[in-house]
Design an enzyme around this catalytic site. Structure first.
Site, PDB file in Angstrom:
ATOM      1  N   ARG A 143     136.387   5.771  13.124  1.00  0.00           N
ATOM      2  CA  ARG A 143     135.523   6.091  14.269  1.00  0.00           C
ATOM      3  C   ARG A 143     134.840   4.810  14.740  1.00  0.00           C
ATOM      4  O   ARG A 143     134.119   4.173  13.967  1.00  0.00           O
ATOM      5  CB  ARG A 143     134.474   7.127  13.842  1.00  0.00           C
ATOM      6  CG  ARG A 143     133.418   7.367  14.889  1.00  0.00           C
ATOM      7  CD  ARG A 143     132.347   8.361  14.457  1.00  0.00           C
ATOM      8  NE  ARG A 143     131.355   8.409  15.503  1.00  0.00           N
ATOM      9  CZ  ARG A 143     130.043   8.348  15.337  1.00  0.00           C
ATOM     10  NH1 ARG A 143     129.522   8.299  14.117  1.00  0.00           N
ATOM     11  NH2 ARG A 143     129.235   8.361  16.371  1.00  0.00           N
ATOM     12  N   HIS A 192     127.435   4.705  22.006  1.00  0.00           N
ATOM     13  CA  HIS A 192     126.643   4.475  20.788  1.00  0.00           C
ATOM     14  C   HIS A 192     125.572   3.440  21.148  1.00  0.00           C
ATOM     15  O   HIS A 192     125.520   2.355  20.609  1.00  0.00           O
ATOM     16  CB  HIS A 192     127.541   4.014  19.645  1.00  0.00           C
ATOM     17  CG  HIS A 192     126.963   4.217  18.269  1.00  0.00           C
ATOM     18  ND1 HIS A 192     127.636   4.878  17.259  1.00  0.00           N
ATOM     19  CD2 HIS A 192     125.786   3.856  17.737  1.00  0.00           C
ATOM     20  CE1 HIS A 192     126.898   4.896  16.162  1.00  0.00           C
ATOM     21  NE2 HIS A 192     125.763   4.278  16.422  1.00  0.00           N
ATOM     22  N   GLU A 234     124.205  10.589  18.476  1.00  0.00           N
ATOM     23  CA  GLU A 234     122.783  10.773  18.195  1.00  0.00           C
ATOM     24  C   GLU A 234     121.879  10.611  19.421  1.00  0.00           C
ATOM     25  O   GLU A 234     121.059   9.680  19.487  1.00  0.00           O
ATOM     26  CB  GLU A 234     122.329   9.806  17.096  1.00  0.00           C
ATOM     27  CG  GLU A 234     123.072   9.982  15.789  1.00  0.00           C
ATOM     28  CD  GLU A 234     122.481   9.166  14.645  1.00  0.00           C
ATOM     29  OE1 GLU A 234     121.563   8.363  14.879  1.00  0.00           O
ATOM     30  OE2 GLU A 234     122.933   9.343  13.500  1.00  0.00           O
ATOM     31  N   ASN A 251     125.755  13.835  11.629  1.00  0.00           N
ATOM     32  CA  ASN A 251     125.369  12.644  10.863  1.00  0.00           C
ATOM     33  C   ASN A 251     124.230  13.037   9.938  1.00  0.00           C
ATOM     34  O   ASN A 251     123.226  13.595  10.392  1.00  0.00           O
ATOM     35  CB  ASN A 251     124.886  11.519  11.783  1.00  0.00           C
ATOM     36  CG  ASN A 251     126.001  10.963  12.656  1.00  0.00           C
ATOM     37  OD1 ASN A 251     127.167  11.353  12.535  1.00  0.00           O
ATOM     38  ND2 ASN A 251     125.646  10.037  13.533  1.00  0.00           N
ATOM     39  N   TYR A 287     121.822  11.609   6.604  1.00  0.00           N
ATOM     40  CA  TYR A 287     121.435  10.573   5.651  1.00  0.00           C
ATOM     41  C   TYR A 287     120.399  11.057   4.647  1.00  0.00           C
ATOM     42  O   TYR A 287     120.428  10.697   3.489  1.00  0.00           O
ATOM     43  CB  TYR A 287     120.877   9.353   6.394  1.00  0.00           C
ATOM     44  CG  TYR A 287     121.943   8.604   7.170  1.00  0.00           C
ATOM     45  CD1 TYR A 287     122.676   7.599   6.558  1.00  0.00           C
ATOM     46  CD2 TYR A 287     122.231   8.922   8.495  1.00  0.00           C
ATOM     47  CE1 TYR A 287     123.674   6.920   7.238  1.00  0.00           C
ATOM     48  CE2 TYR A 287     123.225   8.241   9.187  1.00  0.00           C
ATOM     49  CZ  TYR A 287     123.944   7.246   8.552  1.00  0.00           C
ATOM     50  OH  TYR A 287     124.934   6.584   9.230  1.00  0.00           O
ATOM     51  N   GLU A 301     128.908  10.631  10.211  1.00  0.00           N
ATOM     52  CA  GLU A 301     128.253   9.511   9.523  1.00  0.00           C
ATOM     53  C   GLU A 301     127.565  10.013   8.269  1.00  0.00           C
ATOM     54  O   GLU A 301     126.915  11.063   8.296  1.00  0.00           O
ATOM     55  CB  GLU A 301     127.172   8.835  10.388  1.00  0.00           C
ATOM     56  CG  GLU A 301     127.687   7.911  11.451  1.00  0.00           C
ATOM     57  CD  GLU A 301     126.571   7.261  12.260  1.00  0.00           C
ATOM     58  OE1 GLU A 301     125.481   6.995  11.699  1.00  0.00           O
ATOM     59  OE2 GLU A 301     126.789   7.036  13.458  1.00  0.00           O
TER      60      GLU A 301
HETATM   61  C1  FCB Z   1     122.626   6.120  12.516  1.00  0.00           C
HETATM   62  C2  FCB Z   1     123.325   5.318  13.590  1.00  0.00           C
HETATM   63  C3  FCB Z   1     124.164   4.188  13.063  1.00  0.00           C
HETATM   64  C4  FCB Z   1     123.481   3.482  11.919  1.00  0.00           C
HETATM   65  C5  FCB Z   1     123.075   4.474  10.872  1.00  0.00           C
HETATM   66  C6  FCB Z   1     122.459   3.854   9.646  1.00  0.00           C
HETATM   67  O1  FCB Z   1     121.474   6.679  13.044  1.00  0.00           O
HETATM   68  O2  FCB Z   1     124.140   6.172  14.356  1.00  0.00           O
HETATM   69  O3  FCB Z   1     124.450   3.325  14.128  1.00  0.00           O
HETATM   70  O4  FCB Z   1     122.413   2.761  12.379  1.00  0.00           O
HETATM   71  O5  FCB Z   1     122.179   5.388  11.413  1.00  0.00           O
END
Ligand code: FCB
Length: 479
Positions: A86, A134, A179, A307, A309, A384
């Site tokens: 991607r 992006h 995002e 995405n 995290y 992500e």
């Molecule tokens: C996300 C973004 C990516 C990167 C990661 C850590 O929010 O999409 O570009 O910065 O975090």
């Protein structure tokens, strides 16, 4: 390297046959070559060159020099066995003369760069997935209002048609936006991302124009690349109230509305959440939503990109104590959280990444299951997931990034659990292939599974890259 998969082992978490294993990057974070190939400035060029905006004054001028080294980078992906990749297309490479009223001519060199990249990937057996936006908006559009202007959404729809027409014969998946939460709230409310504005009404206007841009681009892709599939990538939050109190539940509702439902509902239900509109009534009357817009936004998508995290913990805040904000955007700084004066993001104990983000794979499972419930029939991909850690190359030239491997193990197991529980997750893109320009943090945060020496541009696969290659080869996570 190879597409044959090892025999399943019984004590392994086996992923479904055909599961896509990828890695993700973004144009401004890796390409460099910002003045080459006819490219004009984006808002991130302007922002990073403005003193005080990015740590240590770093910019994406050179980044990973991927623009010149993409063949080497594709060869690395092939050695790791990635089945998909991607990446994002930099809009100012494609239509460098765009203005608010006119897309301007298509730049053959810009198309040529991405066309060569696509061909190189296909020759290596790697399926390309393109993100159209992006975050590197052409500066000329920002000068005319950026995402607060409806015309930016209209030009985006036209730009999407150009890219889809040029590459759609070879690209099976187009992701319209990455995002939009960050583009709108970090770009226009807290100002920690380009263009660095701090205006709540502008941010909510941007939310709608980004949603509209997604809808217009989706229609463009359907027209210009009828065999490609259409996706939208959201950074949805797994929102956890700190206690069972009604006040904390209210804090969670507000954050869920601004982060999740204001993007999901228009796409999935063709409506903005009434509670978010009520919460923000003092900021804007939402008159930027014009008749017909929601029909455009709600056109069916094929894939929802998620995405993930870290979890989002929230608590009701009263003025009796200083306000906490776990990710650093605390009191005294503009907040991305509009109409959330009585909400705080309490500090969490426990393991964290180098970003200070709590590590909690459960959030991944819960979030994927929620999306599966709310978007029945829509395929899901993790577009992500990954972690920054302070990696070092040791005396033997090796990066032993055990923390990252642990993070990935936990989150891959969480994805597997969601699949077992019925979530239609068909792919996983690890963020990121290479260490890169981490926005306002500059080069200080390393997310790659491949280490980049920014002085020499030498790439060194970390131990996590070897771990990931093994997962891909087995199509399974061994315990
Ligand atoms: C996300 C973004 C990516 C990167 C990661 C850590 O929010 O999409 O570009 O910065 O975090």
């Amino acid at each position: 390297m190879t597409t044959t998969q090892a025999a399943p082992s019984t004590d392994a978490l086996q992923f479904p046959a055909g599961f896509l294993w990828g890695s993700a990057t973004a144009s401004y974070q890796i390409e460099g070559a910002v003045t080459e190939g006819g490219r004009t400035p984006s808002i991130w060029d302007t922002f990073s060159h403005t003193p005080g905006r990015v740590e240590r004054g770093e910019t994406g001028d050179v980044a990973d020099d991927h623009y010149h080294r993409f063949r080497e980078d594709v060869a690395i992906m092939a050695r790791l066995g990635l089945t998909t990749y991607r990446f994002s297309v930099s809009w100012p490479r494609i239509t460098p003369q765009v203005t608010a009223d006119d897309l301007g001519p298509v730049n053959p060199e810009g198309i040529g760069f991405y066309s060569d990249l696509v061909d190189e990937l296909l020759a290596a057996g790697i399926s390309p997935s393109i993100t159209l936006y992006h975050w590197d908006l052409p500066q000329a559009l920002e000068d005319a209002g950026g995402w607060t202007s409806r015309r930016t959404a209209e030009r985006f729809g036209e730009y999407a048609e150009v890219v889809a027409a040029a590459l759609g014969d070879r690209v099976p998946l187009f992701i319209t936006l990455n995002e939009p939460w960050c583009s709108a709230y970090l770009g226009y409310a807290s100002g920690v991302h380009a263009p660095g504005r701090t205006d709540d009404a502008a941010a909510l206007t941007a939310v709608h124009h980004l949603n509209l841009a997604h809808g217009l681009a989706a229609a463009s892709i359907r027209r210009a690349a009828p065999t490609s599939r259409v996706a939208l990538t959201l950074n949805l939050a797994w929102v956890r109230p700190q206690t069972d109190s009604p006040e904390d539940a209210e804090a969670a509702r507000r954050v869920d509305g601004l982060q999740n439902r204001v993007f999901l509902d228009p796409v999935l239900k063709g409506a903005y959440p009434a509670d978010v509109q009520a919460d923000t009534a003092a900021v804007t009357d939402w008159s930027f939503v014009q008749p017909g817009d929601l029909d455009v936004i709600a056109a069916p998508i094929d894939v929802l990109g998620v995405n993930y995290y870290s979890p989002t913990h929230v608590r009701h805040w009263t003025r009796e104590r200083p306000k906490e904000h776990a990710d650093g955007h605390g009191e005294g700084k503009a907040s991305p959280w509009i109409a959330c004066d009585d909400v705080e993001f309490p500090f969490q104990h426990g393991r964290k990444t180098d970003m200070g983000w709590s590590i909690d794979p459960r959030g991944m499972t819960e979030l994927l299951l929620r999306v599966a419930r709310e978007a029945p029939g829509c395929e899901i991909m993790v577009t992500e997931n990954g972690a920054a850690f302070p990696d070092v190359i040791d005396a033997n030239g090796r990066v032993i990034d055990t923390d990252r491997i642990d993070y990935l193990r936990g989150h891959l197991a969480a994805v597997h659990e969601a699949i077992e529980a019925g979530a239609p997750v068909t792919g996983y893109y690890l963020w990121s292939l290479l260490d890169n320009f981490e926005w306002a943090w500059g080069y200080g945060k390393r997310f790659g599974i491949v280490h980049v020496d920014y002085n020499t541009q030498v790439r060194t696969p970390k131990d996590s890259a070897l771990f990931y290659a093994d997962v891909i080869r087995r199509n399974a996570l061994t315990r």
